[in-house]
Scaffold this active site. Structure first.
Site, PDB file in Angstrom:
ATOM      1  N   GLU A 125       0.847  -1.197   0.000  1.00 31.00           N
ATOM      2  CA  GLU A 125       0.000   0.000   0.000  1.00 31.00           C
ATOM      3  C   GLU A 125       0.884   1.250   0.000  1.00 31.00           C
ATOM      4  O   GLU A 125       1.934   1.279   0.652  1.00 31.00           O
ATOM      5  CB  GLU A 125      -0.894  -0.009   1.238  1.00 31.00           C
ATOM      6  CG  GLU A 125      -1.967   1.049   1.260  1.00 31.00           C
ATOM      7  CD  GLU A 125      -2.940   0.836   2.420  1.00 31.00           C
ATOM      8  OE1 GLU A 125      -3.297   1.846   3.048  1.00 31.00           O
ATOM      9  OE2 GLU A 125      -3.331  -0.323   2.687  1.00 31.00           O
ATOM     10  N   ASP A 127       0.214   5.365   0.582  1.00 26.43           N
ATOM     11  CA  ASP A 127      -0.869   6.212   1.089  1.00 26.43           C
ATOM     12  C   ASP A 127      -0.594   7.707   1.028  1.00 26.43           C
ATOM     13  O   ASP A 127       0.466   8.167   1.458  1.00 26.43           O
ATOM     14  CB  ASP A 127      -1.110   5.919   2.581  1.00 26.43           C
ATOM     15  CG  ASP A 127      -1.767   4.586   2.835  1.00 26.43           C
ATOM     16  OD1 ASP A 127      -2.311   4.004   1.892  1.00 26.43           O
ATOM     17  OD2 ASP A 127      -1.738   4.124   3.989  1.00 26.43           O
ATOM     18  N   GLU A 129      -3.042  10.467   2.937  1.00 22.34           N
ATOM     19  CA  GLU A 129      -4.251  10.691   3.730  1.00 22.34           C
ATOM     20  C   GLU A 129      -4.236  12.130   4.230  1.00 22.34           C
ATOM     21  O   GLU A 129      -3.218  12.609   4.740  1.00 22.34           O
ATOM     22  CB  GLU A 129      -4.324   9.723   4.915  1.00 22.34           C
ATOM     23  CG  GLU A 129      -4.613   8.297   4.497  1.00 22.34           C
ATOM     24  CD  GLU A 129      -4.821   7.374   5.688  1.00 22.34           C
ATOM     25  OE1 GLU A 129      -5.866   6.713   5.735  1.00 22.34           O
ATOM     26  OE2 GLU A 129      -3.934   7.322   6.559  1.00 22.34           O
TER      27      GLU A 129
END
Length: 312
Positions: A125, A127, A129
């Protein structure tokens, strides 16, 4: 995905949006940043994908909407539910751009997530955010990298602009050598392939693009001290100018769109061997010196047995 460490209870640096003026940037290698952003956005618009064709709205019912003939997508959050979408394609390496305009005003408690991910307990993953905040206080840009199911590699930043006032481009360049996070063409983070040091690196699992807008007021803003003000709902984030034209699409048979090109994938896709040059490294250092507010590689209290090997 809630982070595995306490969110900062109070800002460590500036409590207001940094002013992107010539005087404030004169000592940085980004003095021509405004011009670069304009050029970058023009290129983005020329290669923008279509949300109807390339994404599925996955949850939130009519809170997720595709507008403007597929050129704009919005996600909304109210007290009943958030919303999200994912790409139809899976990618194994790529240079992927998306323009976002974040939830304006009092966004405390909300999280807008934009990331690449595979599936399963040993997933990979990458990311972005965006942790909402009270009106007038800056968003926190939270980044993380998971490889073979292991994350805990958080770095957090303030931005040098108001990300709710206009669209800005958030990019992930993922190749066999490194993962590069960029904002409006300016690098903010690099995660290098250090398999030689025993650090797992995302290179075998194809990933889809995901995004969601959801309520995380148990941790997102000042460690959960500030709760979501539902009187401000619905909260809305907007997306446009998605571009994955420089990415390796994996077919259902497992064949990569990059491997089909000749004479070689690397020669036909320069981003596959891209690493930061000296100018980009200087811009990276400028961002990390002025706007990084958390770095797991300096959190000695969190790792009393020693920092992770990639931090050496």
């Amino acid at each position: 995905m809630p982070p595995k460490f306490p969110i900062l209870s109070t800002p460590q640096k500036k409590s207001h949006f940094p002013i992107n003026s010539p005087s404030s940037m004169a000592s940085s290698p980004s003095s021509l940043l405004g011009f670069v952003i304009c050029m970058f956005c023009s290129v983005m618009a020329a290669f923008a994908g279509n949300f109807y064709e390339e994404f599925d709205l996955t949850w939130g019912n009519d809170r997720a909407k595709v507008l403007d003939k597929g050129h704009l997508l919005t996600l909304s959050l109210d007290k009943a539910s958030g919303s999200g979408f994912k790409s139809k394609n899976e990618y194994l390496f790529g240079n992927i751009d998306m323009q976002l305009k974040l939830v304006p005003g009092n966004s405390a408690g909300t999280v807008t997530a934009y990331y690449l991910s595979s599936l399963g307990s040993t997933h990979d993953e990458i990311d972005f955010e965006f942790l909402g905040n009270l009106s007038g206080d800056p968003y926190i840009l939270h980044t993380n990298v998971f490889s073979q199911g292991k994350g805990n590699r958080e770095q957090q930043f303030y931005l040098w602009f108001d990300p709710t006032a206009d669209f800005h481009t958030y990019s992930i360049l993922w190749n066999p050598q490194n993962i590069l996070f960029s904002v409006d063409g300016t690098p903010i983070r690099v995660f290098k392939n250090l398999e030689a040091k025993g650090v797992p690196y995302p290179k075998n699992q194809p990933m889809r693009i995901y995004s969601s807008l959801w309520n995380a007021d148990d941790w997102a803003t000042r460690g959960g001290l500030i709760k979501t003000d539902w009187s401000q709902a619905p909260f809305t984030a907007s997306y446009r100018n998605y571009d994955a034209s420089n990415a390796c699409v994996l077919s259902s048979s497992g064949t990569s769109s990059c491997s089909s090109k000749s004479p070689s994938a690397i020669n036909n896709n320069p981003w596959m061997k891209h690493e930061l040059d000296s100018t980009s490294q200087a811009r990276l250092k400028w961002v990390q010196k002025n706007y990084m507010i958390y770095n797991y590689c300096t959190d000695i209290k969190r790792f009393p047995q020693g920092l992770p090997p990639e931090c050496a």
